[in-house]
Design a protein around this motif. Structure first.
Motif, PDB file in Angstrom:
ATOM      1  N   LYS A 204     -13.158 -30.909 -43.892  1.00 10.84           N
ATOM      2  CA  LYS A 204     -13.442 -31.105 -42.457  1.00 10.84           C
ATOM      3  C   LYS A 204     -12.146 -31.219 -41.665  1.00 10.84           C
ATOM      4  O   LYS A 204     -12.014 -30.660 -40.574  1.00 10.84           O
ATOM      5  CB  LYS A 204     -14.281 -32.369 -42.285  1.00 10.84           C
ATOM      6  N   MET A 205     -11.183 -31.940 -42.227  1.00 13.05           N
ATOM      7  CA  MET A 205      -9.889 -32.118 -41.529  1.00 13.05           C
ATOM      8  C   MET A 205      -9.207 -30.767 -41.315  1.00 13.05           C
ATOM      9  O   MET A 205      -8.693 -30.467 -40.239  1.00 13.05           O
ATOM     10  CB  MET A 205      -8.950 -33.017 -42.355  1.00 13.05           C
ATOM     11  N   ARG A 206      -9.182 -29.954 -42.380  1.00 15.05           N
ATOM     12  CA  ARG A 206      -8.471 -28.660 -42.290  1.00 15.05           C
ATOM     13  C   ARG A 206      -9.183 -27.727 -41.310  1.00 15.05           C
ATOM     14  O   ARG A 206      -8.533 -27.003 -40.553  1.00 15.05           O
ATOM     15  CB  ARG A 206      -8.378 -28.039 -43.689  1.00 15.05           C
ATOM     16  N   LEU A 207     -10.501 -27.767 -41.326  1.00  9.16           N
ATOM     17  CA  LEU A 207     -11.257 -26.868 -40.444  1.00  9.16           C
ATOM     18  C   LEU A 207     -10.971 -27.166 -38.963  1.00  9.16           C
ATOM     19  O   LEU A 207     -11.044 -26.266 -38.120  1.00  9.16           O
ATOM     20  CB  LEU A 207     -12.756 -26.999 -40.758  1.00  9.16           C
ATOM     21  N   LYS A 208     -10.602 -28.420 -38.675  1.00  3.87           N
ATOM     22  CA  LYS A 208     -10.276 -28.779 -37.274  1.00  3.87           C
ATOM     23  C   LYS A 208      -9.042 -28.024 -36.779  1.00  3.87           C
ATOM     24  O   LYS A 208      -8.817 -27.926 -35.573  1.00  3.87           O
ATOM     25  CB  LYS A 208     -10.022 -30.286 -37.170  1.00  3.87           C
ATOM     26  N   LEU A 209      -8.214 -27.525 -37.701  1.00  4.93           N
ATOM     27  CA  LEU A 209      -7.004 -26.786 -37.298  1.00  4.93           C
ATOM     28  C   LEU A 209      -7.325 -25.358 -36.875  1.00  4.93           C
ATOM     29  O   LEU A 209      -6.529 -24.694 -36.201  1.00  4.93           O
ATOM     30  CB  LEU A 209      -5.990 -26.744 -38.454  1.00  4.93           C
ATOM     31  N   ALA A 210      -8.494 -24.865 -37.319  1.00  6.84           N
ATOM     32  CA  ALA A 210      -8.917 -23.506 -36.930  1.00  6.84           C
ATOM     33  C   ALA A 210      -9.398 -23.553 -35.482  1.00  6.84           C
ATOM     34  O   ALA A 210      -9.438 -24.619 -34.850  1.00  6.84           O
ATOM     35  CB  ALA A 210     -10.030 -23.033 -37.856  1.00  6.84           C
ATOM     36  N   LYS A 211      -9.776 -22.390 -34.953  1.00  6.43           N
ATOM     37  CA  LYS A 211     -10.301 -22.375 -33.579  1.00  6.43           C
ATOM     38  C   LYS A 211     -11.542 -23.243 -33.492  1.00  6.43           C
ATOM     39  O   LYS A 211     -12.269 -23.396 -34.478  1.00  6.43           O
ATOM     40  CB  LYS A 211     -10.664 -20.939 -33.186  1.00  6.43           C
ATOM     41  N   LYS A 212     -11.813 -23.745 -32.302  1.00  7.00           N
ATOM     42  CA  LYS A 212     -13.020 -24.546 -32.087  1.00  7.00           C
ATOM     43  C   LYS A 212     -14.228 -23.673 -32.482  1.00  7.00           C
ATOM     44  O   LYS A 212     -14.281 -22.498 -32.118  1.00  7.00           O
ATOM     45  CB  LYS A 212     -13.084 -24.926 -30.605  1.00  7.00           C
ATOM     46  N   ASP A 213     -15.126 -24.250 -33.220  1.00  6.36           N
ATOM     47  CA  ASP A 213     -16.336 -23.531 -33.658  1.00  6.36           C
ATOM     48  C   ASP A 213     -16.045 -22.313 -34.544  1.00  6.36           C
ATOM     49  O   ASP A 213     -16.786 -21.317 -34.520  1.00  6.36           O
ATOM     50  CB  ASP A 213     -17.193 -23.098 -32.451  1.00  6.36           C
ATOM     51  N   ALA A 214     -14.940 -22.379 -35.296  1.00  2.00           N
ATOM     52  CA  ALA A 214     -14.660 -21.290 -36.252  1.00  2.00           C
ATOM     53  C   ALA A 214     -15.821 -21.180 -37.242  1.00  2.00           C
ATOM     54  O   ALA A 214     -16.465 -22.176 -37.587  1.00  2.00           O
ATOM     55  CB  ALA A 214     -13.369 -21.585 -37.000  1.00  2.00           C
ATOM     56  N   TRP A 215     -16.074 -19.953 -37.701  1.00  2.41           N
ATOM     57  CA  TRP A 215     -17.146 -19.716 -38.665  1.00  2.41           C
ATOM     58  C   TRP A 215     -16.611 -19.861 -40.084  1.00  2.41           C
ATOM     59  O   TRP A 215     -15.421 -19.626 -40.333  1.00  2.41           O
ATOM     60  CB  TRP A 215     -17.746 -18.323 -38.463  1.00  2.41           C
ATOM     61  N   VAL A 216     -17.499 -20.230 -40.984  1.00  2.00           N
ATOM     62  CA  VAL A 216     -17.091 -20.482 -42.368  1.00  2.00           C
ATOM     63  C   VAL A 216     -17.885 -19.578 -43.314  1.00  2.00           C
ATOM     64  O   VAL A 216     -19.105 -19.431 -43.167  1.00  2.00           O
ATOM     65  CB  VAL A 216     -17.318 -21.966 -42.738  1.00  2.00           C
ATOM     66  N   MET A 217     -17.145 -18.982 -44.247  1.00  2.00           N
ATOM     67  CA  MET A 217     -17.783 -18.090 -45.225  1.00  2.00           C
ATOM     68  C   MET A 217     -17.388 -18.511 -46.636  1.00  2.00           C
ATOM     69  O   MET A 217     -16.388 -19.208 -46.832  1.00  2.00           O
ATOM     70  CB  MET A 217     -17.319 -16.637 -45.005  1.00  2.00           C
ATOM     71  N   HIS A 218     -18.156 -18.045 -47.589  1.00  2.00           N
ATOM     72  CA  HIS A 218     -17.830 -18.242 -49.006  1.00  2.00           C
ATOM     73  C   HIS A 218     -18.667 -17.214 -49.769  1.00  2.00           C
ATOM     74  O   HIS A 218     -19.868 -17.094 -49.503  1.00  2.00           O
ATOM     75  CB  HIS A 218     -18.179 -19.668 -49.442  1.00  2.00           C
ATOM     76  N   PRO A 219     -18.064 -16.474 -50.701  1.00  2.00           N
ATOM     77  CA  PRO A 219     -18.860 -15.459 -51.405  1.00  2.00           C
ATOM     78  C   PRO A 219     -19.847 -16.067 -52.394  1.00  2.00           C
ATOM     79  O   PRO A 219     -20.786 -15.382 -52.830  1.00  2.00           O
ATOM     80  CB  PRO A 219     -17.796 -14.636 -52.145  1.00  2.00           C
ATOM     81  N   GLY A 220     -19.622 -17.364 -52.759  1.00  2.00           N
ATOM     82  CA  GLY A 220     -20.427 -17.984 -53.794  1.00  2.00           C
ATOM     83  C   GLY A 220     -19.958 -17.516 -55.178  1.00  2.00           C
ATOM     84  O   GLY A 220     -19.285 -16.481 -55.268  1.00  2.00           O
ATOM     85  N   PRO A 221     -20.327 -18.200 -56.242  1.00  3.97           N
ATOM     86  CA  PRO A 221     -21.001 -19.498 -56.197  1.00  3.97           C
ATOM     87  C   PRO A 221     -20.071 -20.581 -55.639  1.00  3.97           C
ATOM     88  O   PRO A 221     -18.883 -20.572 -55.928  1.00  3.97           O
ATOM     89  CB  PRO A 221     -21.332 -19.766 -57.673  1.00  3.97           C
ATOM     90  N   VAL A 222     -20.680 -21.474 -54.835  1.00  3.35           N
ATOM     91  CA  VAL A 222     -19.872 -22.547 -54.234  1.00  3.35           C
ATOM     92  C   VAL A 222     -19.797 -23.731 -55.183  1.00  3.35           C
ATOM     93  O   VAL A 222     -20.752 -24.017 -55.913  1.00  3.35           O
ATOM     94  CB  VAL A 222     -20.443 -23.031 -52.882  1.00  3.35           C
ATOM     95  N   GLN A 223     -18.676 -24.386 -55.161  1.00  7.20           N
ATOM     96  CA  GLN A 223     -18.551 -25.660 -55.862  1.00  7.20           C
ATOM     97  C   GLN A 223     -18.428 -26.718 -54.774  1.00  7.20           C
ATOM     98  O   GLN A 223     -17.359 -26.878 -54.167  1.00  7.20           O
ATOM     99  CB  GLN A 223     -17.360 -25.634 -56.793  1.00  7.20           C
ATOM    100  N   ARG A 224     -19.564 -27.359 -54.518  1.00  3.09           N
ATOM    101  CA  ARG A 224     -19.629 -28.301 -53.400  1.00  3.09           C
ATOM    102  C   ARG A 224     -18.622 -29.430 -53.570  1.00  3.09           C
ATOM    103  O   ARG A 224     -18.492 -29.998 -54.650  1.00  3.09           O
ATOM    104  CB  ARG A 224     -21.049 -28.880 -53.276  1.00  3.09           C
ATOM    105  N   ASN A 225     -17.931 -29.692 -52.475  1.00  3.40           N
ATOM    106  CA  ASN A 225     -16.927 -30.769 -52.415  1.00  3.40           C
ATOM    107  C   ASN A 225     -15.738 -30.527 -53.344  1.00  3.40           C
ATOM    108  O   ASN A 225     -14.982 -31.459 -53.634  1.00  3.40           O
ATOM    109  CB  ASN A 225     -17.561 -32.140 -52.681  1.00  3.40           C
TER     110      ASN A 225
END
Ligand code: CP
Length: 304
Positions: free
Chosen positions: A245-266
Motif C-alpha cells: 500500500k505504501m509503495r502504491l501511493k508513489l504511483a499516480k493517484k488511482d493507478a491501476w494494478v495488475m498481476h498475471p497470477g498466480p498471486v501470492q497474497r501479502n
C-alpha cells in the motif's frame, strides 16, 4: 501468423487484428453463433508440462467457444513419462487429427525443436516456455490496458518482482513497448535482468523509484521453481520489493494494478490491493478467454 511462439513475431497489424477480434468476441460474451464457430470439427490439443490454471482453462474455454474439440495431455500419465519425446508426442497427436497445439513447457526455447516438424496445417501456440515468453498473457494484458486507457501511447507501466525469470515480463516488454508504453522494472537485485536481457525497459534498483508517477503497477510472483539463485522471499518481501500500500501511493493517484497470477497474497502484492477497486486482476483473467479466442481465430485454420 502460422504460430504464436514469441511476441517478436507480432507486428502492429497482427496485434490490432487480434484486439478487434477479441472485442467482438467479448461483445458476444464468447457465445459465437454456429456460423462463426470456425473450429467446428477441429481438435485442439493442450499439452501442459508445467502447472497452470488461467492459461490452460482459458485456452480450453476459448477453443470450445470456437466450436473445437479439446483434448488434454496430462504429462504425468502420458508416455512422456516413459521417455517419449515431445516431438514424437506431437506427431502422435497429429496422426490422431490434432492440428492446433497449445503447449506449456519448463524448457525455454522448446519450440525450436518442435518447429523442425513439418506437417501441413500444424500450428503451435506458446502457453509459456521456461523463462522465455508467454505471448498470450502479454496480449491479454495489453488488451486490458487498452480497454481502460484507450491507448498505450506514453502510458507508464512498472513491473515489480522477479523480472529476471519472468516470461510474462519479457513478452509484456515487447508488446507494451511496441504499443507505445514506457516500462520501468524493479525487484530484488539477484532477480533483476540486465539491459541486454530486456532492452525495452528502464531498470531501477529502487522499487520506489520505479513506481513513482506510473499509471499502472504490475506485480510478479517469485518463481522459485526456475532456480538459478538462492534468493527467497521472506516476511519483509512485500514492504521491500512488492506491491504494498505504501509503495502504491508513489504511483499516480488511482493507478491501476495488475498481476498475471498466480498471486501470492501479502508476498508479491498486498491482499487488499488484489481485491480493491483499482485491481485489474480478474479483468485480465476474464479478457484472457476473448483474447485467446482471437489469437486462434487470427491464426486461422488451414484445411488439410
Ligand atoms: N498467468 C498464468 O500464466 O497463469 P497460469 O500459470 O495459472 O496459467
Amino acid at each position: 501468423m502460422k504460430h504464436l511462439i514469441t511476441c517478436k513475431e507480432l507486428n502492429a497489424t497482427d496485434i490490432e487484428a487480434i484486439f478487434a477480434h477479441a472485442s467482438e468476441f467479448k461483445r458476444m460474451k464468447g457465445l459465437t453463433p454456429v456460423s462463426q464457430k470456425q473450429f467446428l470439427n477441429q481438435t485442439v490439443s493442450l499439452i501442459f508440462v508445467e502447472s497452470s490454471t488461467r492459461t490452460r482453462m482459458s485456452f480450453e474455454i476459448a477453443s470450445l467457444n470456437l466450436g473445437a474439440r479439446v483434448v488434454q495431455l496430462f504429462p504425468e500419465i502420458s508416455s512422456l513419462n516413459k521417455g517419449e519425446t515431445l516431438e514424437d508426442t506431437v506427431l502422435d497427436l497429429y496422426a490422431m487429427g490434432c492440428r492446433y497445439f497449445v503447449i506449456r513447457h519448463p524448457q525455454s526455447g522448446i519450440f525450436d525443436a518442435l518447429l523442425n516438424i513439418k506437417k501441413p496445417g500444424l500450428k503451435y501456440i506458446n502457453a509459456g516456455d521456461g523463462d522465455r515468453e508467454h505471448p498470450s498473457q502479454a496480449l491479454l494484458d495489453a488488451f486490458t490496458l487498452i480497454e481502460k486507457f484507450g491507448t498505450l501511447k506514453d502510458l507508464r507501466i512498472c513491473i515489480l518482482g522477479d523480472v529476471l525469470r519472468s516470461r510474462v515480463a519479457k513478452s509484456n516488454a515487447i508488446v507494451l513497448s511496441r504499443l507505445g508504453a514506457k516500462i520501468s522494472v524493479s525487484g530484488p537485485k539477484p532477480l533483476l535482468p540486465s539491459k541486454s536481457d530486456l532492452p525495452e525497459v528502464e531498470i531501477f534498483e529502487s522499487p520506489d523509484d520505479a513506481v513513482r508517477d506510473v499509471d499502472v503497477v504490475m506485480g510478479l510472483r517469485t518463481q522459485m521453481e526456475r532456480g538459478g539463485t538462492t534468493f527467497k522471499p521472506d516476511s519483509s518481501y512485500l514492504d521491500t520489493y512488492g506491491v504494498s500500500k505504501m509503495r502504491l501511493k508513489l504511483a499516480k493517484k488511482d493507478a491501476w494494478v495488475m498481476h498475471p497470477g498466480p498471486v501470492q497474497r501479502n508476498v508479491d502484492i498486498d491482499s487488499e490491493i488484489i481485491d480493491g477497486p483499482n485491481s485489474l486482476i480478474l479483468k485480465q483473467i476474464e479478457n484472457g478467454v476473448f483474447v485467446r479466442m482471437a489469437i486462434m481465430a487470427h491464426m486461422g485454420l488451414e484445411m488439410v
